[in-house]
Write a protein that holds these residues in place. Structure first.
Motif, PDB file in Angstrom:
ATOM      1  N   ALA A 196      18.527 -20.323 -54.012  1.00  0.00           N
ATOM      2  CA  ALA A 196      19.702 -20.657 -54.837  1.00  0.00           C
ATOM      3  C   ALA A 196      20.279 -19.403 -55.492  1.00  0.00           C
ATOM      4  N   MET A 197      19.428 -18.540 -55.989  1.00  0.00           N
ATOM      5  CA  MET A 197      19.910 -17.308 -56.634  1.00  0.00           C
ATOM      6  C   MET A 197      20.636 -16.435 -55.622  1.00  0.00           C
ATOM      7  N   HIS A 198      20.088 -16.353 -54.428  1.00  0.00           N
ATOM      8  CA  HIS A 198      20.761 -15.565 -53.399  1.00  0.00           C
ATOM      9  C   HIS A 198      22.176 -16.114 -53.147  1.00  0.00           C
ATOM     10  N   ALA A 199      22.265 -17.442 -53.053  1.00  0.00           N
ATOM     11  CA  ALA A 199      23.573 -18.053 -52.786  1.00  0.00           C
ATOM     12  C   ALA A 199      24.540 -17.832 -53.955  1.00  0.00           C
ATOM     13  N   LEU A 200      23.998 -17.675 -55.154  1.00  0.00           N
ATOM     14  CA  LEU A 200      24.845 -17.375 -56.315  1.00  0.00           C
ATOM     15  C   LEU A 200      25.279 -15.913 -56.336  1.00  0.00           C
ATOM     16  N   GLY A 201      24.705 -15.132 -55.444  1.00  0.00           N
ATOM     17  CA  GLY A 201      25.062 -13.713 -55.384  1.00  0.00           C
ATOM     18  C   GLY A 201      24.185 -12.830 -56.246  1.00  0.00           C
ATOM     19  N   VAL A 202      23.091 -13.385 -56.777  1.00  0.00           N
ATOM     20  CA  VAL A 202      22.213 -12.606 -57.655  1.00  0.00           C
ATOM     21  C   VAL A 202      21.110 -11.964 -56.804  1.00  0.00           C
ATOM     22  N   GLY A 214      23.632 -17.877 -66.372  1.00  0.00           N
ATOM     23  CA  GLY A 214      22.795 -18.674 -67.271  1.00  0.00           C
ATOM     24  C   GLY A 214      21.356 -18.777 -66.809  1.00  0.00           C
ATOM     25  N   PHE A 215      20.881 -17.761 -66.090  1.00  0.00           N
ATOM     26  CA  PHE A 215      19.502 -17.793 -65.605  1.00  0.00           C
ATOM     27  C   PHE A 215      18.560 -17.198 -66.649  1.00  0.00           C
ATOM     28  N   ARG A 253      17.448 -31.346 -49.065  1.00  0.00           N
ATOM     29  CA  ARG A 253      18.796 -31.694 -49.548  1.00  0.00           C
ATOM     30  C   ARG A 253      19.247 -30.698 -50.621  1.00  0.00           C
ATOM     31  N   LEU A 254      18.367 -30.408 -51.560  1.00  0.00           N
ATOM     32  CA  LEU A 254      18.711 -29.456 -52.626  1.00  0.00           C
ATOM     33  C   LEU A 254      19.004 -28.075 -52.046  1.00  0.00           C
ATOM     34  N   LEU A 255      18.178 -27.687 -51.094  1.00  0.00           N
ATOM     35  CA  LEU A 255      18.386 -26.381 -50.448  1.00  0.00           C
ATOM     36  C   LEU A 255      19.791 -26.330 -49.828  1.00  0.00           C
ATOM     37  N   ALA A 256      20.166 -27.430 -49.177  1.00  0.00           N
ATOM     38  CA  ALA A 256      21.480 -27.482 -48.521  1.00  0.00           C
ATOM     39  C   ALA A 256      22.605 -27.438 -49.555  1.00  0.00           C
ATOM     40  N   VAL A 257      22.444 -28.128 -50.665  1.00  0.00           N
ATOM     41  CA  VAL A 257      23.495 -28.128 -51.703  1.00  0.00           C
ATOM     42  C   VAL A 257      23.575 -26.751 -52.352  1.00  0.00           C
ATOM     43  N   LEU A 258      22.433 -26.192 -52.677  1.00  0.00           N
ATOM     44  CA  LEU A 258      22.408 -24.950 -53.460  1.00  0.00           C
ATOM     45  C   LEU A 258      22.746 -23.718 -52.635  1.00  0.00           C
ATOM     46  N   ARG A 259      22.753 -23.850 -51.312  1.00  0.00           N
ATOM     47  CA  ARG A 259      23.162 -22.686 -50.527  1.00  0.00           C
ATOM     48  C   ARG A 259      24.677 -22.539 -50.521  1.00  0.00           C
ATOM     49  N   ARG A 260      25.379 -23.556 -51.049  1.00  0.00           N
ATOM     50  CA  ARG A 260      26.840 -23.474 -51.191  1.00  0.00           C
ATOM     51  C   ARG A 260      27.227 -23.851 -52.614  1.00  0.00           C
ATOM     52  N   PRO A 261      26.760 -23.093 -53.600  1.00  0.00           N
ATOM     53  CA  PRO A 261      26.916 -23.534 -54.997  1.00  0.00           C
ATOM     54  C   PRO A 261      28.363 -23.543 -55.478  1.00  0.00           C
ATOM     55  N   PHE A 262      29.224 -22.831 -54.773  1.00  0.00           N
ATOM     56  CA  PHE A 262      30.621 -22.728 -55.226  1.00  0.00           C
ATOM     57  C   PHE A 262      31.524 -23.733 -54.517  1.00  0.00           C
ATOM     58  N   ASP A 263      30.971 -24.475 -53.536  1.00  0.00           N
ATOM     59  CA  ASP A 263      31.787 -25.453 -52.803  1.00  0.00           C
ATOM     60  C   ASP A 263      31.733 -26.806 -53.509  1.00  0.00           C
TER      61      ASP A 263
END
Ligand code: AMP
Ligand code: MG
Length: 495
Positions: free
Chosen positions: A150-156, A251-252, A460-470
């Motif tokens: 999730a952090m990677h997908a957020l760009g962190v 907010g991490f 499911r969470l992995l799939a949602v969190l890999r596109r956190p901005f969509d």
């Protein structure tokens, strides 16, 4: 549970292992074999992380792959070892820690020529396990696995997670739980504490060897010349300042910013009792074990600097003290610049103008006043209407009169750069995530996994969190504030 395929080729057979860390003298690690995990099951695989290693989906569903994740099979070329390090834990120096349950398998080169180290966490006892069991529980492993991706997908910047295996083997924490292993990947797992251990032992030649290794492998731009170590220190400090600015704006809260959990590459490392800011509270302490709030949200930037000071001190045999201090003095400016740039982007401001910091800080003070949900508010801010039609946004606030006063300033500021709503909204939605790994979301996934071996919620969470901005409207409920029961979730150092 995931069905596995028997026939597929072994993972990594056609890869080249090039274990440069293992070429260092034995003083830097101890060789150790993973302890096999009986009857493992595949919990989840991150196909995004697998792609970094040129592994296809079929290979990731093979029995050999599960055996790899479980520590039951080593690919040819692996040279497993536990890394040595020390660290300041909650401010106190511990002269020897080391990987007590993490085992580095080696480094592979992918087709792009990138080097990735593979590390199992929870793979059994090592010479550094001290009195602990070398294992990790399913609960904390699911959290680390999901949050890394999730952090990677957020760009962190972060270590990644390739996949995880579980087993029925009991692991005893406050109550009996079950074992799991996560395969982490990163260019390096060297920590600030990896340097501190040799400084404390006055083994300055070892210190130099480690610095040379890290510079050669990961900071080649600093190599050569008499200032190499100083340049390296400056870069680590700057990366750390940027990393923590990024944490603050998403907010991490890390929860355990001990120097042994600080990556020399400026990656988020060692996910334990982390949390994402929900009701905005600058003093938020995400780690139940952190009685003093040393690692509270608003302390993170200061702790980042304190940790850099420990690294600088450890490097004093290589860089003179005055230069170390000069390097440390850069932290604040780099942090503030990065933070301000992120906050401008969060507010949809394309240009920098005087007063932007105050605009951001006053907004945060309003959010803090009644604990407005941080992620939800910033996501909603992209709908801000300059003509004043802001009922939805206003409904998120309790002190609406104060918010109205802020919106007058915000509107004037947007007009000052001729901000165009549709374009601004697109830009803001690329930096203000709709989805973050809220504790209750992870908790649901953990409970389904541990009670029924139902890992579908993790996927499911992995799939949602890999596109956190969509937008992903079918998952709107994952973007809601925590339910009441979430108040009882206490994350601690127990893992
Ligand atoms: P952490 O607080 O997770 O960053 O861990 C601090 C130190 O304790 C590191 O040296 C870890 O390897 C070690 N450690 C934590 N949990 C375990 C465990 N269950 N078994 C062995 N070592 C552990
Ligand atoms: Mg750690």
């Amino acid at each position: 549970m995931h069905a596995l395929v028997k026939e597929f080729a072994e993972p990594f057979v056609s890869h080249r292992f090039d274990n440069r860390f293992a070429r260092l003298p034995p003083a830097f690690y101890r060789r150790v074999q993973p302890t096999p995990l009986a009857n493992p099951y595949l919990v989840s695989v991150s196909e995004d992380a697998a792609a970094l290693l040129d592994l296809d989906a079929a290979t990731c569903r093979s029995e050999k792959f599960l055996d790899l994740l479980a520590g039951n099979w080593l690919p040819p070329g692996a040279e497993p070892l536990a890394m040595l390090y020390a660290g300041h834990q909650f401010g106190t120096f511990v002269p020897q820690l080391g990987d007590g349950r993490a085992i580095l398998l080696g480094e592979i080169l992918n087709q792009c020529g990138e080097r990735w180290q593979l590390q199992l966490k929870g793979a059994g006892l090592t010479p550094f396990s001290r009195t602990a069991d070398g294992r990790a529980v399913l609960r904390s492993t699911v959290r680390e696995y999901l949050c890394s991706e999730a952090m990677h997908a957020l760009g962190v910047p972060t270590t990644r997670a390739l996949g995880m295996a579980g087993a029925d083997e009991p692991v005893y924490r406050e109550t009996p739980e079950t074992a799991a292993v996560v395969m982490r990947i990163a260019p390096s797992f060297v920590r600030f504490g990896s340097f501190e251990v040799f400084y404390a032992r006055r083994e300055h030649e070892r210190l130099r060897q480690l610095a040379d290794h890290v510079i050669e492998e990961h900071y080649p731009q600093c190599a050569g010349g008499p200032q190499a170590y100083e340049k390296f220190l400056i870069e680590v400090i700057e990366r750390t300042a940027c990393l923590i600015a990024h944490w603050q704006v998403v907010g991490f809260c890390h929860g355990v910013m001990n120097t042994d959990n600080m990556s020399i590459l400026g990656l988020t490392l060692d996910y334990g009792p982390f949390g994402f800011m929900e009701a905005f509270n600058p003093g938020h302490i995400c780690n139940h074990s952190d009685d003093q709030g040393r690692y509270s949200y608003d302390n993170q930037p200061y702790i980042g600097l304190w940790n850099c000071s420990r690294l600088a001190q450890a490097l004093t045999p290589l860089v003179d003290a005055e230069k170390c201090n000069a390097a440390l003095a850069r932290y604040e400016g780099v942090y503030l610049t990065a933070y301000a740039a992120h906050m401008r982007a969060k507010m949809g401001l394309a240009q920098a103008m005087d007063g932007d910091d105050a605009l951001a800080n006053d907004l945060l003070a309003l959010l803090a006043e009644y604990g407005t949900d941080y992620t939800i508010f910033f996501r909603a801010l992209s709908t801000f209407d300059l003509s004043g039609n802001n009922a939805t946004l206003r409904d998120l606030m309790v002190n609406r009169e104060a918010f109205d006063r802020w919106t007058v300033r915000y509107a004037a500021r947007l007009n000052a750069e001729n901000s165009f709503a549709a374009e601004r909204r697109l830009r803001m939605n690329r930096v203000n995530p709709k989805y973050v790994l809220r504790n209750h979301l992870a908790q649901v996934a953990i409970e389904k996994s541990s009670k029924n071996k139902d890992f579908s919620e993790i996927d499911r969470l992995l799939a949602v969190l890999r596109r956190p901005f969509d937008e992903q409207p079918e998952f709107d409920s994952y973007a809601e504030p925590p339910p009441d029961w979430a108040k009882d979730i206490a994350v601690s150092c127990s893992s």
